[in-house]
Design a protein around this motif. Structure first.
Motif, PDB file in Angstrom:
ATOM      1  N   ASP A   1      44.480  50.690  29.537  1.00  0.00           N
ATOM      2  CA  ASP A   1      45.973  50.553  29.611  1.00  0.00           C
ATOM      3  C   ASP A   1      46.277  50.239  30.948  1.00  0.00           C
ATOM      4  O   ASP A   1      47.264  49.665  31.474  1.00  0.00           O
ATOM      5  CB  ASP A   1      46.716  51.855  29.120  1.00  0.00           C
ATOM      6  CG  ASP A   1      46.570  52.068  27.622  1.00  0.00           C
ATOM      7  OD1 ASP A   1      46.504  51.125  26.839  1.00  0.00           O
ATOM      8  OD2 ASP A   1      46.234  53.069  27.249  1.00  0.00           O
ATOM      9  N   ALA A   2      45.531  50.585  31.906  1.00  0.00           N
ATOM     10  CA  ALA A   2      45.667  50.480  33.499  1.00  0.00           C
ATOM     11  C   ALA A   2      44.413  50.376  34.073  1.00  0.00           C
ATOM     12  O   ALA A   2      43.107  50.942  33.634  1.00  0.00           O
ATOM     13  CB  ALA A   2      46.283  51.406  34.016  1.00  0.00           C
ATOM     14  N   VAL A   3      44.348  49.608  35.127  1.00  0.00           N
ATOM     15  CA  VAL A   3      43.201  49.301  36.083  1.00  0.00           C
ATOM     16  C   VAL A   3      43.588  49.895  37.411  1.00  0.00           C
ATOM     17  O   VAL A   3      44.792  49.246  37.837  1.00  0.00           O
ATOM     18  CB  VAL A   3      42.488  48.092  36.123  1.00  0.00           C
ATOM     19  CG1 VAL A   3      41.442  48.055  36.762  1.00  0.00           C
ATOM     20  CG2 VAL A   3      42.177  47.481  34.889  1.00  0.00           C
ATOM     21  N   VAL A   4      42.903  50.856  38.179  1.00  0.00           N
ATOM     22  CA  VAL A   4      43.195  51.472  39.435  1.00  0.00           C
ATOM     23  C   VAL A   4      42.370  51.148  40.431  1.00  0.00           C
ATOM     24  O   VAL A   4      41.209  51.124  40.284  1.00  0.00           O
ATOM     25  CB  VAL A   4      43.573  52.779  39.243  1.00  0.00           C
ATOM     26  CG1 VAL A   4      43.976  53.387  40.599  1.00  0.00           C
ATOM     27  CG2 VAL A   4      44.564  53.262  38.197  1.00  0.00           C
ATOM     28  N   PHE A   5      42.760  50.616  41.504  1.00  0.00           N
ATOM     29  CA  PHE A   5      41.834  50.172  42.667  1.00  0.00           C
ATOM     30  C   PHE A   5      42.166  50.883  43.743  1.00  0.00           C
ATOM     31  O   PHE A   5      42.996  50.621  44.513  1.00  0.00           O
ATOM     32  CB  PHE A   5      41.972  48.658  43.134  1.00  0.00           C
ATOM     33  CG  PHE A   5      41.877  47.748  41.823  1.00  0.00           C
ATOM     34  CD1 PHE A   5      40.388  47.035  41.944  1.00  0.00           C
ATOM     35  CD2 PHE A   5      42.707  47.233  40.864  1.00  0.00           C
ATOM     36  CE1 PHE A   5      40.125  46.059  40.934  1.00  0.00           C
ATOM     37  CE2 PHE A   5      42.215  46.511  40.003  1.00  0.00           C
ATOM     38  CZ  PHE A   5      40.962  45.755  39.820  1.00  0.00           C
ATOM     39  N   PRO A   6      41.488  52.047  44.118  1.00  0.00           N
ATOM     40  CA  PRO A   6      41.770  52.829  45.492  1.00  0.00           C
ATOM     41  C   PRO A   6      41.706  51.988  46.455  1.00  0.00           C
ATOM     42  O   PRO A   6      40.366  51.211  46.630  1.00  0.00           O
ATOM     43  CB  PRO A   6      40.894  54.217  45.138  1.00  0.00           C
ATOM     44  CG  PRO A   6      40.625  54.047  43.368  1.00  0.00           C
ATOM     45  CD  PRO A   6      40.749  52.761  43.209  1.00  0.00           C
ATOM     46  N   GLY A   7      41.841  52.557  47.716  1.00  0.00           N
ATOM     47  CA  GLY A   7      41.857  51.642  49.074  1.00  0.00           C
ATOM     48  C   GLY A   7      40.564  52.130  49.631  1.00  0.00           C
ATOM     49  O   GLY A   7      39.823  52.965  49.378  1.00  0.00           O
ATOM     50  N   GLY A   8      40.621  51.916  50.940  1.00  0.00           N
ATOM     51  CA  GLY A   8      39.411  52.290  51.774  1.00  0.00           C
ATOM     52  C   GLY A   8      38.768  51.025  52.516  1.00  0.00           C
ATOM     53  O   GLY A   8      38.845  50.086  51.824  1.00  0.00           O
ATOM     54  N   HIS A   9      38.546  50.892  53.680  1.00  0.00           N
ATOM     55  CA  HIS A   9      38.224  49.738  54.387  1.00  0.00           C
ATOM     56  C   HIS A   9      36.940  49.262  53.536  1.00  0.00           C
ATOM     57  O   HIS A   9      36.736  48.086  53.558  1.00  0.00           O
ATOM     58  CB  HIS A   9      37.599  50.063  55.706  1.00  0.00           C
ATOM     59  CG  HIS A   9      38.658  50.018  56.787  1.00  0.00           C
ATOM     60  ND1 HIS A   9      39.367  51.064  57.303  1.00  0.00           N
ATOM     61  CD2 HIS A   9      39.415  48.728  57.259  1.00  0.00           C
ATOM     62  CE1 HIS A   9      40.374  50.800  58.088  1.00  0.00           C
ATOM     63  NE2 HIS A   9      40.317  49.610  58.133  1.00  0.00           N
ATOM     64  N   GLY A  10      36.150  50.048  52.973  1.00  0.00           N
ATOM     65  CA  GLY A  10      34.971  49.726  52.350  1.00  0.00           C
ATOM     66  C   GLY A  10      35.077  48.569  51.184  1.00  0.00           C
ATOM     67  O   GLY A  10      34.309  48.046  50.799  1.00  0.00           O
ATOM     68  N   THR A  11      36.515  48.795  50.537  1.00  0.00           N
ATOM     69  CA  THR A  11      36.747  47.937  49.723  1.00  0.00           C
ATOM     70  C   THR A  11      36.646  46.267  49.982  1.00  0.00           C
ATOM     71  O   THR A  11      36.452  45.545  49.140  1.00  0.00           O
ATOM     72  CB  THR A  11      38.245  47.868  48.898  1.00  0.00           C
ATOM     73  OG1 THR A  11      38.844  47.584  49.990  1.00  0.00           O
ATOM     74  CG2 THR A  11      38.506  49.167  48.323  1.00  0.00           C
ATOM     75  N   GLU A  12      36.688  46.207  51.334  1.00  0.00           N
ATOM     76  CA  GLU A  12      36.564  44.642  51.759  1.00  0.00           C
ATOM     77  C   GLU A  12      35.361  44.008  51.781  1.00  0.00           C
ATOM     78  O   GLU A  12      35.168  42.876  51.718  1.00  0.00           O
ATOM     79  CB  GLU A  12      37.084  44.585  53.146  1.00  0.00           C
ATOM     80  CG  GLU A  12      38.656  45.115  53.560  1.00  0.00           C
ATOM     81  CD  GLU A  12      39.182  44.398  54.709  1.00  0.00           C
ATOM     82  OE1 GLU A  12      38.550  43.457  55.423  1.00  0.00           O
ATOM     83  OE2 GLU A  12      40.252  44.965  54.994  1.00  0.00           O
ATOM     84  N   TRP A  13      34.262  44.960  51.566  1.00  0.00           N
ATOM     85  CA  TRP A  13      32.928  44.580  51.448  1.00  0.00           C
ATOM     86  C   TRP A  13      32.556  44.577  50.083  1.00  0.00           C
ATOM     87  O   TRP A  13      31.394  43.794  49.745  1.00  0.00           O
ATOM     88  CB  TRP A  13      31.981  45.386  52.427  1.00  0.00           C
ATOM     89  CG  TRP A  13      31.954  45.295  53.843  1.00  0.00           C
ATOM     90  CD1 TRP A  13      31.357  44.076  54.326  1.00  0.00           C
ATOM     91  CD2 TRP A  13      32.859  45.824  55.043  1.00  0.00           C
ATOM     92  NE1 TRP A  13      31.650  44.398  55.778  1.00  0.00           N
ATOM     93  CE2 TRP A  13      32.550  45.134  55.998  1.00  0.00           C
ATOM     94  CE3 TRP A  13      33.823  46.795  54.805  1.00  0.00           C
ATOM     95  CZ2 TRP A  13      33.116  45.787  56.969  1.00  0.00           C
ATOM     96  CZ3 TRP A  13      34.397  47.373  55.820  1.00  0.00           C
ATOM     97  CH2 TRP A  13      34.263  46.873  56.930  1.00  0.00           C
ATOM     98  N   ASP A  14      33.143  45.208  49.242  1.00  0.00           N
ATOM     99  CA  ASP A  14      32.642  45.081  47.928  1.00  0.00           C
ATOM    100  C   ASP A  14      33.390  44.830  46.802  1.00  0.00           C
ATOM    101  O   ASP A  14      33.582  43.705  46.098  1.00  0.00           O
ATOM    102  CB  ASP A  14      31.782  46.391  47.486  1.00  0.00           C
ATOM    103  CG  ASP A  14      32.431  47.709  47.616  1.00  0.00           C
ATOM    104  OD1 ASP A  14      33.484  47.625  47.713  1.00  0.00           O
ATOM    105  OD2 ASP A  14      31.657  48.556  47.729  1.00  0.00           O
ATOM    106  N   VAL A  15      34.358  45.680  46.589  1.00  0.00           N
ATOM    107  CA  VAL A  15      35.396  45.667  45.196  1.00  0.00           C
ATOM    108  C   VAL A  15      36.056  44.445  45.359  1.00  0.00           C
ATOM    109  O   VAL A  15      36.216  43.471  44.714  1.00  0.00           O
ATOM    110  CB  VAL A  15      36.263  46.698  45.111  1.00  0.00           C
ATOM    111  CG1 VAL A  15      37.397  46.526  44.288  1.00  0.00           C
ATOM    112  CG2 VAL A  15      35.476  48.077  44.586  1.00  0.00           C
TER     113      VAL A  15
END
Length: 229
Positions: A87-101
């Protein structure tokens, strides 16, 4: 039962931006699955559990969840899940997301399914909002083009990186979220004068940063029609 998929960075997620929505949705009875790009456990940005940065109470609470939550300890590979099943997809943040997610094709596909499909809702927080600059809709245009969004602002980034765009840990920031998302056509407003910033545009919910995490979770629950009392 309402369910949600959390796609969390292995390169360093910001603690509160994951644990606040994770706790709020769980307490509201939402069934949560955690995924990472490879299926390895996510790592936490140590700055987000440093009492000098976030306060002792937040640091202790976030670290405990990070270390004890079975869903975070044993995630599934994002390639092995179908966002249409949630029903939902959640993308938590953090600088690390710029390299992988944010650079992961399966994560982008999950976002597209949640926002551009017939069903589903997405919550994207802080640096994870950068994924919107690289996600296309079914017609090949930018998914974020013409949408109202908030996210981690340049003004805050300036206080973190040095004059060569290097983070305190020495890594070079690959891009600035606000710049890339605006270039993709978003109507950006991080509401810098507000204590928190959460924007809802259709099936897309965006949040500015850690202090907006609780409000973002509440907004998502409202969109899902789930009572959080």
């Amino acid at each position: 039962m309402t369910n949600a998929l959390f796609i969390v960075s292995e390169s360093g997620y910001w603690g509160e931006e994951c644990t606040a929505p994770l706790t709020a949705l769980t307490d509201a009875g939402v069934d949560v699955t955690v995924a990472t790009p490879t299926g390895s456990p996510p790592s936490i940005d140590e700055r987000s559990v440093d009492p000098e940065n976030v306060g002792e109470e937040t640091a202790e609470r976030v670290r405990e969840i990070h270390e004890t939550d079975d869903r975070l300890a044993d995630p599934v590979p994002v390639a092995d899940v179908d966002a249409a099943d949630y029903d939902a997809v959640v993308f938590p943040g953090g600088h690390g997301t710029e390299w992988d997610v944010n650079q992961d094709s399966h994560a982008r596909a999950a976002l597209r399914t949640a926002v551009d499909g017939d069903d589903g809702t997405a919550l994207v927080v802080c640096h994870a909002v950068g994924i919107l600059a690289y996600t296309r809709d079914a017609d090949g245009g930018f998914l974020v083009d013409g949408r109202d969004v908030t996210g981690f602002p340049n003004e805050w980034e300036e206080g973190i990186v040095d004059d060569r765009d290097r983070l305190p840990d020495g890594r070079k920031l690959p891009y600035w979220v606000e710049d890339e998302v605006v270039a993709a056509g978003a109507d950006w407003d991080a509401e810098l004068d507000a204590d928190a910033s959460v924007t809802v545009d259709g099936d897309l919910v965006t949040a500015r940063g850690p202090e907006s995490s609780g409000a973002a979770a509440d907004a998502l629950l409202d969109e899902l029609g789930v009572d959080d009392d």
